[in-house]
Design an enzyme around this catalytic site. Structure first.
Site, PDB file in Angstrom:
ATOM      1  N   CYS A  79      -3.877   0.144  -5.823  1.00 27.44           N
ATOM      2  CA  CYS A  79      -2.853  -0.724  -5.389  1.00 27.44           C
ATOM      3  C   CYS A  79      -2.581  -1.412  -7.224  1.00 27.44           C
ATOM      4  O   CYS A  79      -1.895  -1.517  -7.255  1.00 27.44           O
ATOM      5  CB  CYS A  79      -3.460  -1.953  -4.225  1.00 27.44           C
ATOM      6  SG  CYS A  79      -5.192  -2.334  -4.576  1.00 27.44           S
ATOM      7  N   GLU A 127      -2.464  -8.529   1.284  1.00 28.18           N
ATOM      8  CA  GLU A 127      -3.172  -8.110  -0.042  1.00 28.18           C
ATOM      9  C   GLU A 127      -2.329  -6.704  -0.306  1.00 28.18           C
ATOM     10  O   GLU A 127      -2.729  -5.711   0.728  1.00 28.18           O
ATOM     11  CB  GLU A 127      -5.157  -7.767  -0.847  1.00 28.18           C
ATOM     12  CG  GLU A 127      -5.400  -8.549  -0.225  1.00 28.18           C
ATOM     13  CD  GLU A 127      -5.304 -10.277  -1.998  1.00 28.18           C
ATOM     14  OE1 GLU A 127      -4.784  -9.053  -2.390  1.00 28.18           O
ATOM     15  OE2 GLU A 127      -6.001 -11.146  -1.058  1.00 28.18           O
TER      16      GLU A 127
HETATM   17  P1  NDP Z   1      -0.265   0.768   5.590  1.00 28.22           P
HETATM   18  O1  NDP Z   1       0.699  -0.283   5.065  1.00 28.22           O
HETATM   19  O2  NDP Z   1      -0.105   1.622   5.666  1.00 28.22           O
HETATM   20  O3  NDP Z   1      -1.411   0.056   6.233  1.00 28.22           O
HETATM   21  C1  NDP Z   1      -2.573  -0.376   6.554  1.00 28.22           C
HETATM   22  C2  NDP Z   1      -3.106  -0.869   7.459  1.00 28.22           C
HETATM   23  O4  NDP Z   1      -2.300  -1.778   8.101  1.00 28.22           O
HETATM   24  C3  NDP Z   1      -3.934   0.145   8.329  1.00 28.22           C
HETATM   25  O5  NDP Z   1      -5.290   0.328   8.487  1.00 28.22           O
HETATM   26  C4  NDP Z   1      -3.028   0.984   8.934  1.00 28.22           C
HETATM   27  O6  NDP Z   1      -3.509   1.401  10.388  1.00 28.22           O
HETATM   28  C5  NDP Z   1      -2.656  -0.824   9.900  1.00 28.22           C
HETATM   29  N1  NDP Z   1      -1.245  -0.879   9.944  1.00 28.22           N
HETATM   30  C6  NDP Z   1      -0.609   0.107  10.730  1.00 28.22           C
HETATM   31  N2  NDP Z   1       0.787  -0.922  11.286  1.00 28.22           N
HETATM   32  C7  NDP Z   1       0.005  -1.641  12.020  1.00 28.22           C
HETATM   33  C8  NDP Z   1       0.686  -2.882  13.287  1.00 28.22           C
HETATM   34  N3  NDP Z   1       1.834  -2.827  13.501  1.00 28.22           N
HETATM   35  N4  NDP Z   1       0.123  -3.877  12.508  1.00 28.22           N
HETATM   36  C9  NDP Z   1      -1.156  -3.949  12.805  1.00 28.22           C
HETATM   37  N5  NDP Z   1      -1.895  -2.781  11.609  1.00 28.22           N
HETATM   38  C10 NDP Z   1      -0.970  -2.176  10.879  1.00 28.22           C
HETATM   39  O7  NDP Z   1      -0.922   0.517   3.952  1.00 28.22           O
HETATM   40  P2  NDP Z   1      -2.044   2.274   3.709  1.00 28.22           P
HETATM   41  O8  NDP Z   1      -3.235   2.489   4.294  1.00 28.22           O
HETATM   42  O9  NDP Z   1      -1.703   2.953   3.375  1.00 28.22           O
HETATM   43  O10 NDP Z   1      -2.495   1.607   1.784  1.00 28.22           O
HETATM   44  C11 NDP Z   1      -1.719   1.990   1.475  1.00 28.22           C
HETATM   45  C12 NDP Z   1      -1.255   0.424   0.629  1.00 28.22           C
HETATM   46  O11 NDP Z   1      -2.170  -0.526   0.859  1.00 28.22           O
HETATM   47  C13 NDP Z   1      -0.176   0.141  -0.787  1.00 28.22           C
HETATM   48  O12 NDP Z   1       1.026  -0.260  -0.722  1.00 28.22           O
HETATM   49  C14 NDP Z   1      -1.716  -0.025  -1.574  1.00 28.22           C
HETATM   50  O13 NDP Z   1      -0.748  -1.038  -2.553  1.00 28.22           O
HETATM   51  C15 NDP Z   1      -2.043  -1.111  -0.903  1.00 28.22           C
HETATM   52  N6  NDP Z   1      -2.978  -1.562  -1.502  1.00 28.22           N
HETATM   53  C16 NDP Z   1      -3.461  -3.060  -1.613  1.00 28.22           C
HETATM   54  C17 NDP Z   1      -5.080  -3.503  -2.014  1.00 28.22           C
HETATM   55  C18 NDP Z   1      -4.942  -5.126  -2.700  1.00 28.22           C
HETATM   56  O14 NDP Z   1      -5.996  -5.511  -2.556  1.00 28.22           O
HETATM   57  N7  NDP Z   1      -3.415  -5.436  -3.001  1.00 28.22           N
HETATM   58  C19 NDP Z   1      -5.739  -2.792  -2.465  1.00 28.22           C
HETATM   59  C20 NDP Z   1      -5.485  -1.424  -1.846  1.00 28.22           C
HETATM   60  C21 NDP Z   1      -4.291  -0.824  -1.519  1.00 28.22           C
HETATM   61  P3  NDP Z   1      -3.317   3.161  10.843  1.00 28.22           P
HETATM   62  O15 NDP Z   1      -3.746   3.895   8.950  1.00 28.22           O
HETATM   63  O16 NDP Z   1      -3.647   3.180  11.269  1.00 28.22           O
HETATM   64  O17 NDP Z   1      -1.434   3.821  10.145  1.00 28.22           O
END
Ligand code: NDP
Length: 501
Positions: free
Chosen positions: A275, A241
């Site tokens: 999102c 997502e």
């Molecule tokens: P990120 O992609 O930065 O992070 C998402 C999650 O992935 C966090 O828990 C992060 O941990 C983790 N993560 C980071 N690097 C890795 C890795 N290499 N391997 C596995 N996990 C990892 O997104 P954001 O948290 O900034 O969220 C915003 C984004 O999410 C926007 O693009 C938004 O549109 C999208 N979004 C989509 C939704 C949907 O349902 N389609 C709903 C809500 C948001 P950490 O934070 O600790 O780095």
């Protein structure tokens, strides 16, 4: 907004993005700790699956009630870690509760064994399909809706009979931990829902573990690609997502005031960090000026702030401010105009509403996810032009249509290349638990919510049982004769050989 303690980096702090105050300190779970959680989850998964539909339903309904009774407490934690106003935080909890209730009440109906027709060729067979849990599901969540978004994955996974290891964003670990603590009150026997905290590496360890049967990832498209690579190592399936660049189309006979209200809420609420937030608007020429005037008057009083009842709060992730600034600068440098706000609207950690017009379609503000309280508004000559522009995005998450004609709106909704469309309302699809949620293209794949969301965390099990033998008809045996085959060909030709409908 996090800091990792320098001495051995074993913990990290969660900060309030509005004030910079430390609101919690959490362990950095390394790969070993993640593996240990997965091993515990594997046993919990067997126990949870063996509980059966009725008992799981009872526990999940107890969880949703507890979550509702603790709504203010959970909302306070959301507010502490994201800076969003209390009202929005409470609304988020209510949406999560609604989904939990639906998943609990519908899991059995959607996933239990059902008979399917075996067809005329296999008329002596009984055929059933049922959906089995996968085992341990890893959930990786974002910070913008730290309860609603992961719940959309993990309660559906739990309702389907799986155990979950959840890695919340490093910006919102406290919200994840609190929800898991509440869950443990209604399921104290086994660690059916565990939280591992840490930074990106903790999520990477979860995605790369052979012990997880599926990863549900919500976050940016860039991180989804990294997670997919890690999953590929063990052929672990993934539901992704990701981000969006959602468009709203305003038809010439739309209620312009309603459409403007929806655009402002869709674009500015939660500081645009949604999102499925509205980032682009395409308005039919005849109502364009009225629509822009409505936007101006509706945003006149909207100012973000630290107050609990502010319309929206700060930009949660400090680095995002640079992206928002770059998009505004690019739009203005390339001939766009700001009819509300402008470059000066970025006053870290807050960003005031910005409405941009005449922005070239190939600029960053139109093509890339801004994730801020900004919106581009573009005049179009026809609905076809609006549709073509709306669809020319690599993203395809949600979309919105405002029209006075239900038929035209439905037609547009079907032609919009997005997973969800709201008509004469904004983001309404997310509030309806029975509807699947997910995107196409760079917005990801797979579905959470609704029956599709339950099946996403299950494996289909097909069973065919011979009820009686048909004398002289054994097509799947080496004892089969040419006459038997001829009879079968005759029968199949009778059934399928004619082009009649
Ligand atoms: P990120 O992609 O930065 O992070 C998402 C999650 O992935 C966090 O828990 C992060 O941990 C983790 N993560 C980071 N690097 C890795 C890795 N290499 N391997 C596995 N996990 C990892 O997104 P954001 O948290 O900034 O969220 C915003 C984004 O999410 C926007 O693009 C938004 O549109 C999208 N979004 C989509 C939704 C949907 O349902 N389609 C709903 C809500 C948001 P950490 O934070 O600790 O780095």
């Amino acid at each position: 907004m996090t800091t990792v303690s320098p001495e051995r980096a074993r913990t990290f702090d969660s900060l309030n993005p509005a004030t910079g105050e430390v609101v919690g300190t959490y362990p950095v779970h390394d790969a070993e700790a993640v593996e240990a959680a997965i091993a515990r989850a594997a046993e919990a998964a067997r126990w949870w699956a063996a509980l059966g539909w009725a008992e799981r339903r009872r526990r999940l309904i107890a969880f949703k009630s507890l979550l509702m009774r603790n709504a203010t407490r959970v909302a306070r934690k959301i507010r502490d870690e994201t800076g969003k106003p209390m009202g929005d935080a409470v609304l988020e909890v209510i949406m999560a509760v609604t989904h939990t209730d639906w998943a609990a009440r519908n899991a059995e109906k959607v996933l239990r064994r059902r008979r399917v027709s075996s067809g005329l060729v296999a008329f002596n067979m009984a055929a059933t399909v049922e959906y089995h849990p996968l085992g341990v599901v890893g959930v990786i969540g974002p910070w913008n809706y730290p309860v609603f978004t992961p719940v959309g994955s993990y309660v559906y996974a739990l309702a389907a009979g799986n155990a979950v290891v959840f890695k919340p964003s490093e910006l919102t670990p406290g919200v994840g931990v609190l929800c898991a603590e509440l869950f443990a009150e209604v399921v104290p026997e086994q660690p059916v829902l565990q939280v591992v905290t840490g930074l990106g590496e903790t999520g990477a360890a979860l995605a790369g573990s052979p012990g997880v049967a599926k990863i549900a990832f919500t976050g940016s498209t860039a991180t989804a690609k990294r997670v997919m690579k890690a999953c590929a190592e063990n052929l672990t399936p993934l539901v992704a997502e990701c981000g969006g660049k959602d468009a709203l189309i305003v038809d010439s006979d739309a209620d312009v005031r309603d459409a403007a209200e929806a655009a402002v809420w869709g674009a500015m609420s939660n500081a645009g960090q949604t999102c499925v937030g509205v980032e682009r608007v395409y308005v039919l020429d005849s109502v364009y000026d009225r629509f822009v005037n409505e936007l101006k008057s509706l945003t006149a009083q909207v100012r973000p702030g630290e107050a609990e009842d502010a319309p929206y709060g700060p930009i949660t992730m400090p680095q995002q401010v640079d992206i928002i600034r770059r998009h505004i600068d690019d739009a203005l440098d390339r001939g766009g105009r700001a009819v509300v706000g402008g470059r000066e609207s970025v006053r870290e950690p807050f960003v005031d509403p910005v409405v941009l017009v005449d922005v070239p379609e190939d600029s960053a503000a139109v093509r890339e996810e801004t994730f801020g309280p900004t919106i581009t508004v573009t005049r179009v000559a026809s609905l076809d032009e609006a549709l073509e522009k709306a669809n020319s995005s690599s993203y395809g998450l949600g979309s919105t249509v405002f029209s006075g004609s239900a038929r035209r709106a439905m037609d547009l909704a079907r032609r919009l290349r997005t997973g969800m469309t709201a008509i004469n309302s904004v983001i309404s699809f997310a509030m309806i638990p029975a509807l699947p949620f997910g995107g196409v293209g760079a917005s990801g794949f797979g579905r959470i919510h609704g029956p599709d969301g339950l099946r996403e965390f299950s494996r289909a099990k097909a069973i065919s049982r011979r009820r009686f033998a048909i004398p002289g008809m054994k097509p799947t045996s080496f004892t089969r004769t040419q006459q038997e085959l001829d009879r079968l060909v005759k029968f199949a030709t009778l059934l399928h050989g004619r082009s009649r409908r």
